[in-house]
Write a protein that holds these residues in place. Structure first.
Motif, PDB file in Angstrom:
ATOM      1  N   TRP A  44       0.845  -1.202   0.000  1.00 20.04           N
ATOM      2  CA  TRP A  44       0.000   0.000   0.000  1.00 20.04           C
ATOM      3  C   TRP A  44       0.878   1.249   0.000  1.00 20.04           C
ATOM      4  N   ASN A  46       0.907   4.754   0.581  1.00 26.09           N
ATOM      5  CA  ASN A  46       0.097   5.747   1.260  1.00 26.09           C
ATOM      6  C   ASN A  46       0.340   7.153   0.715  1.00 26.09           C
ATOM      7  N   ARG A 114      -9.734   0.447  -0.819  1.00 23.99           N
ATOM      8  CA  ARG A 114      -9.517  -0.623   0.143  1.00 23.99           C
ATOM      9  C   ARG A 114     -10.765  -1.469   0.404  1.00 23.99           C
ATOM     10  N   THR A 127     -12.629  -3.992   4.890  1.00 28.00           N
ATOM     11  CA  THR A 127     -11.452  -3.739   4.074  1.00 28.00           C
ATOM     12  C   THR A 127     -11.062  -5.007   3.307  1.00 28.00           C
ATOM     13  N   SER A 148      -1.543  -6.420   9.245  1.00 34.23           N
ATOM     14  CA  SER A 148      -1.300  -5.110   8.634  1.00 34.23           C
ATOM     15  C   SER A 148      -0.023  -4.530   9.228  1.00 34.23           C
ATOM     16  N   PRO A 151       0.679   0.357   9.063  1.00 35.66           N
ATOM     17  CA  PRO A 151      -0.380   1.133   8.412  1.00 35.66           C
ATOM     18  C   PRO A 151      -0.410   2.570   8.919  1.00 35.66           C
ATOM     19  N   ARG A 153      -3.435   4.958   9.415  1.00 36.90           N
ATOM     20  CA  ARG A 153      -4.882   4.917   9.336  1.00 36.90           C
ATOM     21  C   ARG A 153      -5.557   6.271   9.486  1.00 36.90           C
ATOM     22  N   TYR A 160      -9.809   0.513   7.317  1.00 40.72           N
ATOM     23  CA  TYR A 160      -8.912  -0.518   7.853  1.00 40.72           C
ATOM     24  C   TYR A 160      -9.646  -1.482   8.783  1.00 40.72           C
ATOM     25  N   ILE A 173      -2.357  -5.570  13.954  1.00 41.73           N
ATOM     26  CA  ILE A 173      -1.592  -4.384  13.561  1.00 41.73           C
ATOM     27  C   ILE A 173      -0.176  -4.490  14.114  1.00 41.73           C
ATOM     28  N   GLU A 176       2.507   0.198  13.627  1.00 42.51           N
ATOM     29  CA  GLU A 176       1.666   1.260  13.074  1.00 42.51           C
ATOM     30  C   GLU A 176       2.437   2.560  12.917  1.00 42.51           C
ATOM     31  N   THR A 296       2.734  -1.124   4.331  1.00 46.98           N
ATOM     32  CA  THR A 296       2.562   0.251   3.881  1.00 46.98           C
ATOM     33  C   THR A 296       3.906   0.939   3.702  1.00 46.98           C
TER      34      THR A 296
END
Length: 446
Positions: A44, A46, A114, A127, A148, A151, A153, A160, A173, A176, A296
């Motif tokens: 991903w 971002n 997503r 998602t 994930s 991420p 978010r 998500y 997660i 993050e 990400t």
């Protein structure tokens, strides 16, 4: 240090692990079983990556900017000079240059790409990772179905979540990313080793195995009694959370997250940064049967805006490409060496593209009209580009534009899923995996 660990503290420790986002069930048998189900790794990007500076360059045009395009191993397929390692893996890449979507806002664009749907009243759309996890899960696995990694978010928190599929398909997660930490001062993405550790996996050294088992048994009794009296979905999901958390603490689950088990040489080939080591972790998870992992790439050192390149586009895209290129190329080689590439589909996308026209001398703005995504690996016929944009990059020229439902239906078919399958939503309305009218790109499906 205290010599014991109370029951209450043990329960709270397990709760801490569950609240980090863990709650699913996992993909099929061993990675070496030729009948194993497929898995997916989403890379991903971002902020929305510039297609004109990565996979759809316009050399010689004023919109093209300073980057050169280079040949790949696939005749006619040319990509950015800053992706030379990917150019050597082109036989695995299907570059979709005719994406045309309708959302140029970070929040709405992220949600749309997503989930495959725009927000509609009370419906809580899941998602992509949750959709795939539900279809390819194995209830007996020690690992989550959806992980994930790093991420961000803040743009669209609802994009998500597992939505109407329930908490059992929510992601674990890891690492993050707080992209705008401390009022614009980026966090330190170089501290990847600490970021990629799952908290509370290790049992306290002064707690004996039998003590842990007695506490887990007590917790199970409490959970079963509560669910018997309150048999709602939330209560059952809560029970599943703790069960999966305990399984993850066992050696088989915990070992999957131990990057130190990999050779230094391989870790160097991926790159010593959060995204690259996240890609290595994704390979380790897929190898152990996790059906969906997303990694990400947003902020990097001295760049907290990620791919949102309104200013200084070319320097930022070059630096981001230098992180992306070795990590993605090594991921595909690593999967291939382990016999996993044919069953692992890789997705490269962000929430939209960026304007071909250069603004303010060095920037590119949000642009959903004509942009690029990439599918690679399992279920994909690589070595090609599908679709094209005009010489200035502003419009799709053919053979047709690709919508978000078209794209996601193509991915789902590559994973062996039926895009027309329906799940019941939280409002009692059946919702398809891909929105009605989706037309998969059959030309790139293997």
């Amino acid at each position: 240090m205290r010599s014991n660990f109370t029951r209450r503290e043990c329960v709270l420790s397990l709760a801490g692990l569950s609240l980090s986002g863990f709650l699913p069930e996992l993909a099929r048998a061993s990675s070496h079983d030729p009948a194993r189900k497929r898995s997916c790794i989403l890379l991903w990007m971002n902020g929305g990556p510039s297609q004109t500076d990565t996979f759809d360059l316009k050399p010689g045009h004023a919109n093209g900017g300073p980057f050169r395009d280079i040949a790949t191993r696939s005749p006619g397929l040319r990509i950015s000079e800053h992706l030379p390692m990917l150019a050597q893996e082109s036989e695995n890449l299907a570059v979709i240059r005719s994406m045309s979507t309708r959302e140029g806002d970070h929040t709405r664009g992220t949600y749309y790409l997503r989930t495959g749907y725009m927000p509609q009243g009370p419906i809580q759309y899941p998602t992509l990772g949750s959709l795939v996890a539900k279809e390819l899960s194995d209830p007996q696995s020690a690992l989550p179905d959806f992980v994930s990694i790093a991420p961000y978010r803040a743009f669209s928190p609802q994009a998500y979540t597992s939505g109407f599929l329930g908490p059992q398909f929510a992601p674990l997660i890891v690492g993050e990313s707080n992209q705008f930490n401390n009022f614009g001062q980026p966090n330190n993405p170089a501290n990847y080793a600490e970021a990629l550790r799952v908290p509370d996996l290790l049992m306290p050294a002064n707690l004996a195995e039998n003590q842990l088992e007695s506490r887990v048994s007590l917790l199970g009794d409490l959970q079963r009694d509560f669910v018997a009296r309150h048999p709602q979905e939330t209560a059952r999901g809560h029970q599943t959370t703790y069960d999966r958390a305990v399984r993850l603490m066992r050696d088989t689950g915990r070992a999957a997250f131990d990057l130190d088990a990999e050779s230094s040489a391989l870790r160097d080939r991926y790159g010593r940064n959060l995204f690259a080591q996240g890609c290595l972790l994704a390979r380790r998870l897929v190898e152990r049967g996790v059906p969906f992992v997303e990694v990400t790439l947003g902020n990097i050192a001295n760049n907290f805006l990620g791919w949102d390149t309104h200013n200084d586009n070319f320097n930022q895209v070059r630096r981001l490409s230098e992180v992306l290129d070795p990590a993605w190329a090594t991921l595909m080689r690593d999967l291939r060496d382990r016999g996993l590439l044919e069953t692992t589909t890789i997705v490269w996308m962000g929430e939209f593209g960026r304007t071909p026209r250069i603004t303010n001398g060095t920037g590119r703005e949000h642009y959903p009209t004509a942009w690029t995504t990439v599918l690679a690996g399992g279920g994909i016929r690589g070595g090609q580009a599908f679709g094209a944009t005009s010489p200035d990059g502003m419009t799709v020229e053919g053979p047709r534009s690709v919508s978000v439902p078209d794209f996601l239906a193509t991915l789902q078919m590559a994973l062996g899923l039926d895009p027309t399958k329906q799940n019941m939503s939280n409002v009692g309305r059946p919702i398809r995996l891909a929105d009605h009218g989706a037309q998969p790109i059959t030309q790139i499906l293997a």
